[in-house]
Design a protein around this motif. Structure first.
Motif, short mmCIF file in Angstrom:
data_model
loop_
_atom_site.label_atom_id
_atom_site.label_comp_id
_atom_site.label_asym_id
_atom_site.label_seq_id
_atom_site.Cartn_x
_atom_site.Cartn_y
_atom_site.Cartn_z
N GLN A 207 9.53 6.74 17.27
CA GLN A 207 10.31 5.56 16.90
C GLN A 207 11.57 5.97 16.13
N PRO A 208 12.67 5.21 16.29
CA PRO A 208 13.92 5.58 15.59
C PRO A 208 13.78 5.45 14.08
N GLY A 209 14.60 6.25 13.37
CA GLY A 209 14.63 6.15 11.92
C GLY A 209 15.45 4.96 11.47
N ASN A 210 15.60 4.84 10.17
CA ASN A 210 16.30 3.69 9.59
C ASN A 210 17.82 3.86 9.50
N ALA A 211 18.29 5.11 9.64
CA ALA A 211 19.72 5.36 9.44
C ALA A 211 20.54 4.89 10.64
N GLN A 212 21.74 4.37 10.37
CA GLN A 212 22.66 3.95 11.43
C GLN A 212 23.44 5.17 11.91
N SER A 236 24.63 10.43 10.12
CA SER A 236 24.50 9.18 9.37
C SER A 236 24.67 9.50 7.89
N ALA A 238 22.55 9.15 5.80
CA ALA A 238 21.28 9.65 5.28
C ALA A 238 21.17 11.16 5.37
N HIS A 265 18.21 9.98 18.30
CA HIS A 265 16.92 9.84 17.64
C HIS A 265 16.85 10.70 16.37
N SER A 268 19.11 9.44 13.62
CA SER A 268 18.60 8.24 12.96
C SER A 268 17.58 8.58 11.87
N HIS A 269 17.07 9.81 11.92
CA HIS A 269 16.13 10.28 10.89
C HIS A 269 16.83 11.18 9.86
#
Length: 555
Positions: A207-212, A236, A238, A265, A268-269
């Protein structure tokens, strides 16, 4: 053979879920009747033109190595390379026995092969496929084994029509290494039953992480080597120095967006991912070669590719030190990971420490390349390099993932033993471009631990690629590169698993290593498996299993 199947279960687990239906073909179904109506004439079609060629002429060409009669007249329209390929193919025997053929044609991969053949023979109907199945099985009972001529002799029709351009495509994709891979897997896979994982998994790494995710596009100029290197940097806010920089290396004749879904992917993490394009072996270079403007690839590309990665890391470090740059202080360039696909997988292994060893390659590549896979033919370009060995390791690379890599020729006997870092190798059971047995399984045994071998049962060479770069493969089961590719939405399960294991592998270089280690296990591979794509993961191959591997490779 004197070997225990029990000790083979570890390696068999890689491809253990390969389905082998019990339905076989009774040889008597096509036996006596087939011999009475076997093809004695082959009608070859090239566009609007056709030519009838007797089987006797084909047999004579295979025996003498020369084209004569109507065969010689017809082949005037072919290139010299195609004529050589035709002669080589006529004289080539497939290293596979009747029992294996009988099993193979009833598997999912076998069905794909039959469909490939059907397009070349203009027999896509059910009866046509059944005739092909019978001819392949009966042809493999010939004293010399399965060959084009024994297949024709077993075909249940007096007339066999072949679409020559399509036949060249199919023949090139069904190479010796691919057949041996199928025979190897059929030999060991039935011994393994899938098991239910006994552990729970804390979260879903696919599943994708929270970062844009943001994308920074740059064109980097290596003035020393006169190479302009385009890069896409996925990042990102992050991103931190606690996480490695990840560099992506594409395959031969491809582009830097090959693994875009994976780059997004990982970014995004919180990882910074740099996808670079190798100017001497990318799609643009291949297009120029097709127009006669340049070579398909220069031998020096085997050296330039890892140097491209080193150069990009140098440039990233400059960005890391640039005041007010969005990436300032976010790039851990001395703690990097590389991910490569196909020739990019070979590149990843090079920069991980594998030594190019070309003496054996130069000897092998002087022979007829008819039976070689496309991956082997591509590696043969390195025979023009002046030295016999090259070491191109970059110590800033601390981990490597090689997806369907090329290894069989370019690293010689011991080049892969010099890999210095943790390495994950992915192999696909239906890969015709870089067949799993010769290109990944044999090489994996030579790589020092820690290492992981991932098997994708039913996966093909391009299954791991971003759908945007495989649009030309959709509905085209017989393209020159693919030879029957499972891509796009059909391969979504493969890409989902690749996202999970790539993230878990990258996390081993971070404080979160323990949280992700469970996803680099055989239990998670079983858990993530789907009916279409059973996944397998092992850490080591037992010595007696290696003996079986070598037996198949050395045939």
């Amino acid at each position: 053979m004197g070997r225990s199947w029990g000790s083979l279960k570890i390696v068999a687990g890689i491809f253990g879920a390969l389905a082998l239906p019990t339905v076989g073909i009774a040889l008597t179904q096509f036996g006596a009747n087939t011999s009475a109506i076997a093809a004695d004439t082959v009608v070859v079609r090239l566009g609007l033109f056709t030519e009838s060629i007797s089987v006797a002429e084909l047999q004579n060409a295979a025996k003498t190595g020369e084209l004569s009669g109507s065969l010689k007249s017809y082949t005037k329209g072919l290139s010299e390379e195609q004529r050589r390929f035709l002669l080589g193919a006529l004289g080539m025997n497939v290293p596979i026995n009747v029992v294996t053929v009988n099993k193979l044609v009833n598997t999912q991969i076998g069905t794909s092969i039959l469909n490939d053949f059907a397009t070349a023979l203009a027999r896509k109907d059910k009866a046509g496929v059944q005739a092909l199945r019978g001819a392949l099985v009966l042809g493999s009972t010939a004293p010399q084994g399965l060959s084009i001529l024994s297949f024709i002799a077993a075909y249940p029709s007096k007339r066999l029509e072949i679409d020559l351009p399509q036949a060249f495509i199919v023949a090139r994709s069904l190479n010796t290494a691919f057949w041996r891979t199928q025979q190897f897997m059929l030999a060991i896979a039935p011994q393994i039953d899938p098991r239910t994982p006994q552990i729970a998994f804390p979260f879903d790494p696919s599943q994708p992480g929270n970062a844009q995710v943001k994308i920074l596009k740059l064109s980097l100029n290596d003035q020393k080597r006169q190479r302009q290197i385009p890069v896409d940097i996925y990042w990102s806010t992050a991103a931190t120095l606690d996480k490695p920089v990840i560099v992506l290396s594409h395959g031969f004749a491809s582009v830097r967006t090959d693994l875009r879904y994976l780059a997004e992917h990982l970014a995004s993490h919180g990882y910074v991912v740099t996808a670079l394009e190798h100017p001497g072996s990318n799609q643009a270079n291949t297009n120029s070669a097709l127009q006669g403007k340049t070579r398909v690839m220069k031998p020096h590309e085997f050296l330039d590719r890892p140097q491209d990665i080193s150069f990009v890391l140098d440039e990233l470090e400059k960005l890391n030190q640039t005041p007010n740059h969005p990436l300032q202080g976010k790039l851990a360039t001395t703690n990097a990971m590389v991910i490569g696909h196909s020739f990019g997988g070979g590149t990843a292994l090079e920069i991980a420490g594998a030594e190019l060893q070309l003496e054996r390659l130069k000897q092998r590549c002087k022979k007829n390349l008819t039976s070689f896979s496309e991956g082997e033919v591509m590696q043969c370009i390195a025979q023009e390099l002046p030295e016999n060995s090259y070491q191109l390791r970059d110590t800033r690379i601390k981990q490597a993932i090689a997806l369907n890599p090329t290894t069989s020729l370019m690293f010689g006997e011991t080049g892969l033993t010099k890999v210095q870092i943790p390495t994950l190798v992915l192999a696909s059971s239906a890969d015709k471009t870089t067949p799993a047995l010769t290109e990944q399984i044999v090489g994996f045994e030579k790589i020092p631990s820690p290492k992981w071998l991932v098997g994708i049962v039913g996966g093909t060479h391009l299954s791991v690629k971003d759908p945007s770069t495989t649009l030309d493969q959709a509905g085209q089961p017989n393209t020159p590169i693919s030879g029957g590719e499972v891509v796009g939405e059909q391969a979504a399960d493969v890409r989902k698993y690749v996202k999970a294991i790539a993230l878990a592998f990258a996390a081993q270089m971070t404080p979160e290593a323990k949280n992700y280690a469970v996803f680099l296990t055989s239990d998670y591979a079983q858990f993530a498996s789907t009916p279409a794509f059973p996944f397998r993961l092992v850490r080591q191959i037992p010595p007696d299993a290696i003996a079986v591997v070598k037996e198949f490779v050395e045939k």
